[in-house]
Design an enzyme around this catalytic site. Structure first.
Site, short mmCIF file in Angstrom:
data_model
loop_
_atom_site.label_atom_id
_atom_site.label_comp_id
_atom_site.label_asym_id
_atom_site.label_seq_id
_atom_site.Cartn_x
_atom_site.Cartn_y
_atom_site.Cartn_z
N ASP A 1 -0.58 -2.47 9.30
CA ASP A 1 -1.71 -2.62 10.31
C ASP A 1 -2.38 -1.14 10.35
O ASP A 1 -3.63 -1.04 10.21
CB ASP A 1 -1.31 -2.62 11.60
CG ASP A 1 -0.82 -4.34 11.70
OD1 ASP A 1 -1.04 -4.79 11.01
OD2 ASP A 1 -0.27 -4.60 12.45
N ASP B 1 14.55 1.76 15.38
CA ASP B 1 14.68 1.02 14.21
C ASP B 1 14.53 1.90 12.97
O ASP B 1 13.69 2.66 12.78
CB ASP B 1 14.06 -0.15 14.15
CG ASP B 1 14.29 -1.07 15.60
OD1 ASP B 1 15.48 -1.26 15.73
OD2 ASP B 1 13.30 -1.36 16.43
N ASP C 1 13.65 0.73 9.19
CA ASP C 1 13.13 -0.50 8.37
C ASP C 1 13.08 0.00 6.94
O ASP C 1 12.73 1.24 6.71
CB ASP C 1 11.81 -1.14 8.82
CG ASP C 1 12.01 -1.82 10.17
OD1 ASP C 1 13.21 -2.31 10.51
OD2 ASP C 1 11.17 -1.84 10.56
#
Length: 457
Positions: free
Chosen positions: A156, A69, A71
């Site tokens: 994170d 992906d 992003d």
């Protein structure tokens, strides 16, 4: 080589400044970035907004991998993104995101998030502050926009907090993510215990990324994880289903599962499975689980479909064998015992992971079909071939044979039977001696006639 581009940590106002790695200092090429993602980045820039490729895509490109992906992070608000793209829709409750669709590909665009907001002592917020925590410090809702300097601290792990700037093709690194990625170290941003308490699912993400990327957990990231694993018990079961799917369907189920075991997370995710593996780590059920996860990884890497139905059958089988008191096989003769064990194990598991019924019910069917493979004589064996779940049940039988739980000859016989023409199939099943379960006479059930009441006189 990131240290060659270090600058001061803070500007005059105290805002953190990034280490900027120019295009010449990193291997990321636009040729390896999705053309759709590039179109979004360029249009945001042309609209006067900041636009960065972020997260796992930057990390993977830096490591020479192919991102799944792409992003994007921007200072444009979701409504502003929607004005730039007709093929855009806004989603999300915790934090609004813009999805820009190009055929089957979706590019996710997120507005920079704020790092902090005022929180009352009772964990409430005012109408303009959108962060809500529960009594454990876990984030329940968050919808406050900020700057890139704030956004980075909400991510994170350091290796996931890298920003590829479309303006000059440089990488912005606020937290040492580039050297950590190059050293293959997984490190939480900020105080690890606080971050785990904010969102206990970060413990599962640590296991997933470490397993998927082959990274080593930084000691400061791993240490509090062991004593805080219990916090997973309070995570909604539906969310744990989603996270389990991410963890096991990324092409690295085996190392990720091993991380769950070594970090002590499995008992809080699948307690019955953890107990079964602890009691009999070399049992056929344990071997089947590993073979099933290896098969899952091979299918994902080959871009083949994997159904959660089969995956959870593999995961729960050691616990089911334990429940019927047969960790090494064979299955009990009474099919009701297997049915009861399936129901009991699944009922316990649903308290931790909310497996939807559309997966749980077919899983039960394919497991309860396993004893029927032992009965190979007569036309009833042929009827099993027509069962809608036959293929999945047969694949599971093959795994059981490979794990040493059933005689491989049984699986081989069913393999050959499928390849035979119809007439040969009939001759094959009718030539076999009847199994003991088939030879036993059926007890006739006597139908009771209802007595007629005497007519009234």
């Amino acid at each position: 080589a990131a240290e060659l581009y270090s600058i001061e940590n803070n500007d005059a106002s105290g805002q953190p400044l990034p280490v900027i790695v120019p295009r010449a200092g990193h291997p990321i090429s636009r040729a390896n970035i999705s053309p759709s993602a590039l179109r979004v980045l360029y249009r945001l820039r042309e609209g006067g907004f900041q636009a960065f490729l972020v997260g796992g895509a930057v990390r993977d490109l830096l490591l020479g991998l192919h991102p799944k992906d792409f992003d994007i992070a921007t200072d444009a608000h979701p409504e502003e993104v929607r004005k730039l793209f007709r093929n855009c829709r806004l989603i999300g409750r915790r934090f609004h995101l813009a999805h820009v669709r190009f055929g089957m590909e979706i590019i996710e665009v997120a507005t920079f998030r704020a790092a902090h907001t005022e929180v009352d002592e009772d964990h409430g917020v005012d109408e303009t502050g959108h962060r809500v925590l529960d009594e454990h410090g876990r984030i329940l809702r968050d919808n406050l926009y900020g700057t890139i300097e704030e956004d980075v601290w909400r991510r994170d792990f350091t290796a996931n907090a890298l920003y590829y700037n479309i303006e000059d093709y440089s990488i912005w690194d606020y937290v040492g993510g580039v050297p950590d990625a190059e050293a293959r170290v997984l490190r939480l941003i900020g105080d690890a215990e606080t971050r785990y308490r904010e969102d206990p699912v970060r413990m599962l993400r640590a296991a997933r990324f470490a397993g998927k990327l082959g990274f080593t957990l930084h000691p400061g990231t791993e240490a509090p994880l062991h004593r805080l694993a219990y916090m997973l018990d309070s995570v909604p079961a539906a969310r744990l289903f989603d996270e389990t799917m991410k963890l096991l369907l990324a092409g690295s189920a085996v190392p990720s599962f091993d991380m769950l075991v070594s970090l002590g997370l499995l008992p809080h995710l699948m307690p019955d499975v953890a107990a079964a593996l602890a009691e009999a780590p070399d049992s056929p059920g344990a071997r089947l689980l590993r073979l099933g996860l290896e098969n899952t990884d091979q299918r994902v890497r080959a871009d083949k479909s994997v159904t959660p139905t089969f995956l959870f059958a593999v995961l729960l089988w050691p616990a089911i064998l334990r429940a019927v008191d047969a960790p090494n096989g064979p299955l009990p003769d009474d099919p009701q015992l297997l049915s009861s064990a399936c129901d009991a194990v699944m009922s316990q598991q649903l308290r931790r992971i909310a497996v939807p019924k559309r997966f749980g019910l077919p899983m039960r069917d394919l497991l309860l079909m396993q004893p029927r493979f032992e009965r190979r004589s007569g036309r009833r064996a042929l009827r099993l071939l027509d069962h809608p779940k036959f293929r999945a049940a047969y694949d599971f039988l093959v795994l059981r044979a490979a794990a040493g739980e059933v005689d491989p000859e049984v699986a081989d016989w069913w393999t050959r039977l499928q390849e035979m023409p119809e007439e040969q199939r009939i001759a094959e099943v009718e030539s076999r001696p009847r199994e003991a379960t088939d030879a036993a006479p059926r007890a006739r059930s006597r139908s009771r006639r209802r007595r007629r009441r005497p007519a009234a006189t």
